[in-house]
Design an enzyme around this catalytic site. Structure first.
Site, mmCIF file in Angstrom:
data_model
loop_
_atom_site.group_PDB
_atom_site.id
_atom_site.type_symbol
_atom_site.label_atom_id
_atom_site.label_comp_id
_atom_site.label_asym_id
_atom_site.label_seq_id
_atom_site.Cartn_x
_atom_site.Cartn_y
_atom_site.Cartn_z
ATOM 1 N N HIS A 188 6.230 3.359 2.471
ATOM 2 C CA HIS A 188 6.436 3.709 3.869
ATOM 3 C C HIS A 188 6.664 2.481 4.737
ATOM 4 C CE1 HIS A 188 6.048 7.778 5.207
ATOM 5 N NE2 HIS A 188 5.779 7.370 6.412
ATOM 6 N N GLU B 281 0.833 -1.201 0.000
ATOM 7 C CA GLU B 281 0.000 0.000 0.000
ATOM 8 C C GLU B 281 0.865 1.248 0.000
ATOM 9 O OE1 GLU B 281 -3.082 0.095 2.925
ATOM 10 O OE2 GLU B 281 -4.130 -1.567 1.973
ATOM 11 N N PHE C 135 7.713 -7.938 19.596
ATOM 12 C CA PHE C 135 7.374 -7.388 18.272
ATOM 13 C C PHE C 135 6.135 -8.111 17.747
ATOM 14 C CE2 PHE C 135 7.959 -7.352 13.589
ATOM 15 C CZ PHE C 135 8.117 -6.000 13.362
HETATM 16 N N1 RBF Z 1 1.036 3.086 10.529
HETATM 17 C C1 RBF Z 1 0.695 1.786 10.670
HETATM 18 O O1 RBF Z 1 0.602 1.295 11.787
HETATM 19 N N2 RBF Z 1 0.406 1.009 9.559
HETATM 20 C C2 RBF Z 1 0.513 1.477 8.293
HETATM 21 O O2 RBF Z 1 0.242 0.720 7.342
HETATM 22 C C3 RBF Z 1 0.908 2.834 8.116
HETATM 23 N N3 RBF Z 1 1.041 3.346 6.860
HETATM 24 C C4 RBF Z 1 1.434 4.630 6.712
HETATM 25 C C5 RBF Z 1 1.583 5.173 5.433
HETATM 26 C C6 RBF Z 1 1.975 6.492 5.264
HETATM 27 C C7 RBF Z 1 2.138 7.034 3.873
HETATM 28 C C8 RBF Z 1 2.215 7.311 6.414
HETATM 29 C C9 RBF Z 1 2.639 8.752 6.258
HETATM 30 C C10 RBF Z 1 2.072 6.789 7.662
HETATM 31 C C11 RBF Z 1 1.672 5.457 7.846
HETATM 32 N N4 RBF Z 1 1.499 4.933 9.134
HETATM 33 C C12 RBF Z 1 1.148 3.618 9.279
HETATM 34 C C13 RBF Z 1 1.594 5.789 10.325
HETATM 35 C C14 RBF Z 1 2.969 5.799 10.994
HETATM 36 O O3 RBF Z 1 3.160 4.601 11.721
HETATM 37 C C15 RBF Z 1 3.070 6.998 11.946
HETATM 38 O O4 RBF Z 1 1.984 6.972 12.845
HETATM 39 C C16 RBF Z 1 3.039 8.328 11.228
HETATM 40 O O5 RBF Z 1 3.979 8.338 10.188
HETATM 41 C C17 RBF Z 1 3.364 9.459 12.234
HETATM 42 O O6 RBF Z 1 3.124 10.653 11.668
#
Ligand code: RBF
Length: 165
Positions: free
Chosen positions: A97, A94, A122
């Site tokens: 990141h 997806e 983990f």
């Molecule tokens: N956090 C997750 O726990 N699962 C994800 O799949 C996930 N995908 C993200 C994709 C993008 C493009 C961004 C910017 C953040 C994502 N995050 C995800 C959030 C990340 O863990 C964290 O909370 C943020 O980046 C903090 O601003």
């Protein structure tokens, strides 16, 4: 059995320690909460099933998996907490990141468990899609939350064993 086929809720339970007086913290990421809630339920229930008391299980939420490290660190610093379980779901594919998040969290969790000298588990799913995530959060392949809790129990027992307790 390849890891893809492993049922995450089937484990060897011989020689488990008495955890009735052990304290656990479960840190849960809010991203993909429909799945992380299932991971939490699995982890919580597994701790209870194997002897933890409800009053000895604390929960903390973090916005996303990236924040699991710091959230878990704060709990791990507390002397009364014996083990911390970090739960999240980062769907690969997806977003690119996921590479950054998964690596950072895996490394971060390793570091804080060594720094605090206690198990920090983990429990982050890194599936290719939502279907694979659901399969591992109480679906066809069991529940990664169960596995994470069982890992916490076993590591708490090993720590006492090594300390001669
Ligand atoms: N956090 C997750 O726990 N699962 C994800 O799949 C996930 N995908 C993200 C994709 C993008 C493009 C961004 C910017 C953040 C994502 N995050 C995800 C959030 C990340 O863990 C964290 O909370 C943020 O980046 C903090 O601003």
């Amino acid at each position: 059995m390849s890891s893809a086929d492993k049922n995450l809720s089937v484990f060897n339970t011989t020689g488990l320690p008495d955890i009735s007086n052990k304290k656990f913290a479960i840190v849960v990421a809010e991203w993909n909460s429909e799945v992380t809630e299932k991971l939490f339920e699995g982890a919580y229930q597994t701790l209870i099933t194997y002897g933890a008391s409800e009053s000895n299980i604390e929960r903390g939420n973090v916005p996303g998996s990236f924040e699991l490290t710091l959230g878990a660190h704060w709990f791990a610093q507390r002397e009364d907490i014996d083990a911390v379980i970090a739960l999240g779901v980062v769907i690969q594919g997806e977003t690119k990141h996921n590479d950054y998040i998964n690596h950072a969290v895996a490394q971060g969790i390793t570091n804080i468990s060594i720094q605090n000298n206690k198990p920090v588990i983990f429990g982050v799913l890194t599936p290719n899609n939502m279907e694979q995530a659901i399969d591992r959060a109480g679906g066809a392949f069991g529940n990664k939350g169960d596995e994470a809790a069982m890992t916490a129990i076993k590591m708490v027992g090993l720590k006492d064993q090594v300390a001669g307790k």
